[in-house]
Design a protein around this motif. Structure first.
Motif: not given
Length: 193
Positions: A13-20, A37-46, A67-71
Motif C-alpha cells: 500500500v502506497n510503497g509500503i511492503v507486506i509485513n511492514s 516505522i521502517g519507512k518513517n512515513e504516514v500512509v492512509i491505508a484501507p 527487524c530493528n532496521m526495516c521494521h
C-alpha cells in the motif's frame, strides 16, 4: 482497529511492503492513518490491507521477529545467529540478513587485509587505542580490530574492540556522532543530584 495499535501491512500500500510494521495514528470509517516505522512515513491505508500484530509476541521464543532496521515482521530464520544469552541459549541478531548487508557494507579485500595485518601490533605489545586512548596488552587483556571504511572497504587503523563496536553502533556516521556530542554537551554542566 484503534489508534495506538500496532499493525502490519497485509498487502502493498502506497510503497509500503507486506509485513511492514506500523502504528495507527487515527481511524476513519474504512481506513486508518498509519505511521510505518521502517519507512518513517504516514500512509492512509484501507482496513483490508492491515492486520493487528501483537509486537510482544515476536522475537526470542517466537517464530517471527521485527527487524530493528526495516521494521518488517520476518521469520526467525531471516536473522543470523549472534551469540548466547546469559543462560547459554543462542540469540539472533536484531537486524535481518538483508539489512545486515547494508550495515556491514563492503568488506576489506584480501590485499587490504594483508596490508592491515602488516600494521598489526605484536602480541603482548602495549597498544593505545587511537580513539579512546585505552591502554592494553595485545592478546592479553583486550582484543584489537582492523577497522575499515564500510563504503570503500579500505582499512583505517587498529582500534580496540569496544571502539569498533561503538563506531558500528553509530554506523560510522559523522552526523550521528555530532548529535551524540551535542547530546552530551547538553548535560555536561548539570550538577549531580
Amino acid at each position: 482497529m484503534n489508534p495506538n495499535e500496532f499493525v502490519i501491512a497485509t498487502q502493498p500500500v502506497n510503497g509500503i511492503v507486506i509485513n511492514s510494521v506500523g502504528i495507527i495514528n487515527s481511524v476513519d470509517v474504512d481506513k486508518a492513518q498509519v505511521y510505518f516505522i521502517g519507512k518513517n512515513e504516514v500512509v492512509i491505508a484501507p482496513f483490508e490491507s492491515l492486520s493487528h500484530v501483537d509486537v510482544e509476541n515476536t522475537g526470542k521464543g517466537h517464530p517471527q521477529k521485527i527487524c530493528n532496521m526495516c521494521h518488517i515482521l520476518k521469520p526467525m530464520s531471516d536473522f543470523a545467529r549472534n551469540q548466547n544469552d546469559a543462560k547459554g541459549r543462542p540469540t539472533r541478531r536484531p537486524s535481518c540478513n538483508e539489512c545486515r548487508k547494508t550495515i556491514e557494507g563492503k568488506n576489506m579485500s584480501a590485499s587490504e587485509k594483508r596490508r592491515m595485518m602488516d600494521k598489526r601490533p605484536n602480541d603482548k605489545a602495549i597498544f593505545v587505542c587511537p580513539i579512546c586512548e585505552k591502554r592494553s596488552i595485545v592478546g592479553v587483556n583486550a582484543n584489537i580490530v582492523a577497522d575499515h571504511d564500510h563504503d570503500t572497504g579500505k582499512g583505517r587503523e587498529w582500534i580496540c574492540d569496544s571502539c569498533n563496536t561503538g563506531l558500528g553502533r553509530f554506523k560510522d556516521d559523522i552526523d550521528i556522532l555530532e548529535r551524540v556530542i551535542d547530546y552530551l554537551k547538553r548535560f555536561e554542566d548539570e550538577a549531580p543530584e
